[in-house]
Design a protein around this motif. Structure first.
Motif, PDB file in Angstrom:
ATOM      1  N   GLY A 149       0.784  -1.215   0.000  1.00 35.82           N
ATOM      2  CA  GLY A 149       0.000   0.000   0.000  1.00 35.82           C
ATOM      3  C   GLY A 149       0.823   1.276   0.000  1.00 35.82           C
ATOM      4  N   ILE A 150       2.105   1.181  -0.395  1.00 37.10           N
ATOM      5  CA  ILE A 150       2.981   2.361  -0.412  1.00 37.10           C
ATOM      6  C   ILE A 150       2.724   3.206  -1.657  1.00 37.10           C
ATOM      7  N   ILE A 151       2.427   2.542  -2.772  1.00 31.52           N
ATOM      8  CA  ILE A 151       2.171   3.252  -4.033  1.00 31.52           C
ATOM      9  C   ILE A 151       0.895   2.714  -4.657  1.00 31.52           C
ATOM     10  N   ASP A 152       0.369   3.485  -5.607  1.00 30.39           N
ATOM     11  CA  ASP A 152      -0.811   3.072  -6.356  1.00 30.39           C
ATOM     12  C   ASP A 152      -0.422   2.066  -7.427  1.00 30.39           C
ATOM     13  N   VAL A 153      -1.240   1.044  -7.607  1.00 28.74           N
ATOM     14  CA  VAL A 153      -0.917  -0.025  -8.548  1.00 28.74           C
ATOM     15  C   VAL A 153      -0.821   0.474  -9.982  1.00 28.74           C
ATOM     16  N   GLU A 154      -1.570   1.499 -10.334  1.00 24.96           N
ATOM     17  CA  GLU A 154      -1.558   2.002 -11.705  1.00 24.96           C
ATOM     18  C   GLU A 154      -0.541   3.121 -11.908  1.00 24.96           C
ATOM     19  N   LYS A 155      -0.431   4.008 -10.946  1.00 24.37           N
ATOM     20  CA  LYS A 155       0.381   5.210 -11.114  1.00 24.37           C
ATOM     21  C   LYS A 155       1.819   5.060 -10.619  1.00 24.37           C
ATOM     22  N   GLY A 156       2.072   4.116  -9.689  1.00 23.55           N
ATOM     23  CA  GLY A 156       3.401   4.056  -9.084  1.00 23.55           C
ATOM     24  C   GLY A 156       3.617   5.272  -8.208  1.00 23.55           C
ATOM     25  N   GLY A 157       4.851   5.775  -8.160  1.00 22.20           N
ATOM     26  CA  GLY A 157       5.103   6.978  -7.378  1.00 22.20           C
ATOM     27  C   GLY A 157       6.551   7.105  -6.955  1.00 22.20           C
ATOM     28  N   ILE A 158       6.862   8.256  -6.373  1.00 23.13           N
ATOM     29  CA  ILE A 158       8.199   8.512  -5.839  1.00 23.13           C
ATOM     30  C   ILE A 158       8.172   8.266  -4.344  1.00 23.13           C
ATOM     31  N   ILE A 159       9.066   7.424  -3.864  1.00 18.72           N
ATOM     32  CA  ILE A 159       9.131   7.137  -2.430  1.00 18.72           C
ATOM     33  C   ILE A 159      10.578   7.259  -1.958  1.00 18.72           C
ATOM     34  N   ARG A 160      10.757   7.293  -0.656  1.00 21.27           N
ATOM     35  CA  ARG A 160      12.090   7.292  -0.066  1.00 21.27           C
ATOM     36  C   ARG A 160      12.425   5.875   0.389  1.00 21.27           C
ATOM     37  N   VAL A 161      13.711   5.599   0.511  1.00 22.22           N
ATOM     38  CA  VAL A 161      14.136   4.278   0.966  1.00 22.22           C
ATOM     39  C   VAL A 161      13.529   3.974   2.330  1.00 22.22           C
ATOM     40  N   LYS A 162      13.448   4.992   3.191  1.00 24.92           N
ATOM     41  CA  LYS A 162      12.933   4.733   4.541  1.00 24.92           C
ATOM     42  C   LYS A 162      11.440   4.413   4.543  1.00 24.92           C
ATOM     43  N   ASP A 163      10.735   4.697   3.422  1.00 25.71           N
ATOM     44  CA  ASP A 163       9.330   4.310   3.346  1.00 25.71           C
ATOM     45  C   ASP A 163       9.188   2.793   3.335  1.00 25.71           C
TER      46      ASP A 163
ATOM     47  N   GLY B 268      23.092  -3.112   1.480  1.00 28.44           N
ATOM     48  CA  GLY B 268      23.691  -3.711   0.303  1.00 28.44           C
ATOM     49  C   GLY B 268      24.286  -2.677  -0.629  1.00 28.44           C
ATOM     50  N   PHE B 269      23.419  -1.809  -1.177  1.00 24.39           N
ATOM     51  CA  PHE B 269      23.871  -0.812  -2.144  1.00 24.39           C
ATOM     52  C   PHE B 269      24.378   0.472  -1.501  1.00 24.39           C
ATOM     53  N   GLY B 270      23.936   0.759  -0.266  1.00 24.14           N
ATOM     54  CA  GLY B 270      24.428   1.941   0.434  1.00 24.14           C
ATOM     55  C   GLY B 270      23.611   3.199   0.232  1.00 24.14           C
ATOM     56  N   PHE B 271      22.342   3.066  -0.128  1.00 23.24           N
ATOM     57  CA  PHE B 271      21.492   4.244  -0.267  1.00 23.24           C
ATOM     58  C   PHE B 271      21.170   4.850   1.103  1.00 23.24           C
ATOM     59  N   HIS B 272      20.949   6.157   1.149  1.00 25.42           N
ATOM     60  CA  HIS B 272      20.518   6.847   2.366  1.00 25.42           C
ATOM     61  C   HIS B 272      19.035   6.609   2.620  1.00 25.42           C
ATOM     62  N   ASP B 273      18.605   6.836   3.849  1.00 30.18           N
ATOM     63  CA  ASP B 273      17.187   6.731   4.186  1.00 30.18           C
ATOM     64  C   ASP B 273      16.330   7.643   3.314  1.00 30.18           C
ATOM     65  N   ASN B 274      16.841   8.842   3.031  1.00 35.15           N
ATOM     66  CA  ASN B 274      16.048   9.830   2.300  1.00 35.15           C
ATOM     67  C   ASN B 274      16.261   9.799   0.791  1.00 35.15           C
ATOM     68  N   THR B 275      17.024   8.829   0.310  1.00 35.19           N
ATOM     69  CA  THR B 275      17.186   8.694  -1.135  1.00 35.19           C
ATOM     70  C   THR B 275      15.821   8.405  -1.767  1.00 35.19           C
ATOM     71  N   GLU B 276      15.485   9.156  -2.799  1.00 38.43           N
ATOM     72  CA  GLU B 276      14.200   8.964  -3.470  1.00 38.43           C
ATOM     73  C   GLU B 276      14.336   7.997  -4.645  1.00 38.43           C
ATOM     74  N   LEU B 277      13.358   7.138  -4.768  1.00 42.03           N
ATOM     75  CA  LEU B 277      13.297   6.179  -5.865  1.00 42.03           C
ATOM     76  C   LEU B 277      11.993   6.386  -6.626  1.00 42.03           C
TER      77      LEU B 277
END
Length: 346
Positions: free
Chosen positions: A252-266, A302-311
């Motif tokens: 339930g973090i993103i919409d199945v159709e639209k996706g979205g921008i989230i942070r690693v900490k999400d 593993g990869f070393g991303f920050h908590d606030n890195t946006e994906l």
């Protein structure tokens, strides 16, 4: 051109036969003889014993040769992980309009499959090229431009194989008579899961309370110091798809159709929520806690991303799938044109 991604199953070749039937219904018969068909197998077949994998590929090759379509040389093959990452990078940068602009504006890709996970980006820092393992840097030419990418595929670190690793079932013997347990699962759980033709019995651990922290500890044993980390990724834009997308939807973090921008900490916040309250948050999937925790650990440790890195999580761009298949189509077209030019010159 038709490009098929195939994950091993008992009816793998039959699935391809059905796809060829769809192609016949979609493509005018006058174009069949000039429409190439290509199958690129991915990590699912790379994990199989060579004899089994080759037997399936041979069956597909025979299907292609019996079809009315154009069958190029090497039309059926197992892709290595590096090639898969490059093709996915081409796809996403083409669809987002970054392939023809300044190289510093390109985006990286993160792909999480069932058997492997890939990371690919175009380094802007010379120190990244110097510090990276030599076999993580790949050069190629596309659309008259030259690229030097950081790309690597980690076989065995896909979501489903990672489940087996966390459960301790990856190399286990006598699977039929064992039940594999993890604190990433509800304590009272007793269930079965079929993967790769094998039926695994699994459940929670009575001696250790289920929860995020104990689950994270288990998962760290699987990924700790196993992946290369490059500082530059923390400052770059990345698109993430496949199971990154699917599990974010399930949680339930993103919409199945639209996706979205989230942070690693999400991912981490949702993992904590799910792992601490299995009865309300699993939505019928006993693996959701484990999967979200694994994704969190993979990205951070593993990869070393920050908590606030946006994906950017997306399944489609301009209504086209964000997979390696479109990149493979471009590469094939370029190869066929090069061959045609050589033949013309001769």
């Amino acid at each position: 051109m038709l490009s098929f991604e195939i994950i091993f199953c008992v009816q793998g070749a039959e699935t391809v036969r059905e796809l060829l039937d769809v192609a016949k219904q979609t493509i005018p018969s006058t174009h069949w003889h000039t429409t190439p068909v290509v199958l690129k197998a991915t990590a699912g077949l790379r994990l199989l014993p060579e004899q089994k994998a080759q037997a399936l590929l041979l069956e597909v090759q025979e299907l292609f040769e019996d079809s009315p379509f154009l069958v190029p040389d090497d039309c059926v093959s197992i892709m290595n992980g590096t090639y898969e990452g490059i093709l996915a990078w081409i796809t996403i940068n083409f669809l987002t309009g970054h392939l023809y602009g300044a190289s510093e504006n390109t985006v990286g890709i993160l792909d999480l499959g069932g058997a492997s996970t890939q990371i690919t980006f175009l380094p802007q820092a010379e120190r990244t090229l110097d510090a990276a393992p030599k076999d993580y840097i790949s050069s190629f030419e596309m659309f008259n431009s030259f690229y030097k990418l950081y790309t690597h595929s980690y076989l065995g670190f896909g979501l489903k194989v990672a489940r087996l690793a966390v459960l301790g079932a990856l190399d286990a013997k006598d699977v039929d008579n064992r039940r594999f347990t993890s604190s990433c699962l509800p304590q009272s759980l007793k269930a079965e899961w079929k993967f790769g033709g094998i039926n695994y019995k699994f459940g929670g651990m009575k001696e250790i309370p289920s929860g995020f922290q104990s689950c994270y500890t288990e998962i760290m044993k699987v990924i700790q110091k196993k992946l290369d980390q490059q500082d530059e990724i923390k400052r770059r834009t990345f698109y993430a798809f496949s199971y990154y997308y699917d599990r974010a939807v399930d949680a339930g973090i993103i919409d199945v159709e639209k996706g979205g921008i989230i942070r690693v900490k999400d991912f981490e916040m949702k993992a904590i929520e799910v792992c601490e309250n299995f009865s309300k948050a699993t939505k019928g999937s006993p693996f959701l806690c484990m999967d979200l925790t694994y994704i969190t650990a993979l990205l951070k440790e593993g990869f070393g991303f920050h908590d606030n890195t946006e994906l950017q999580l997306t399944k489609k761009v301009n209504n086209i799938e964000t997979s390696w298949a479109l990149g493979a189509a471009f590469h094939l077209i370029q190869s066929l044109r090069s061959t045609a030019r050589i033949v013309k010159q001769i």
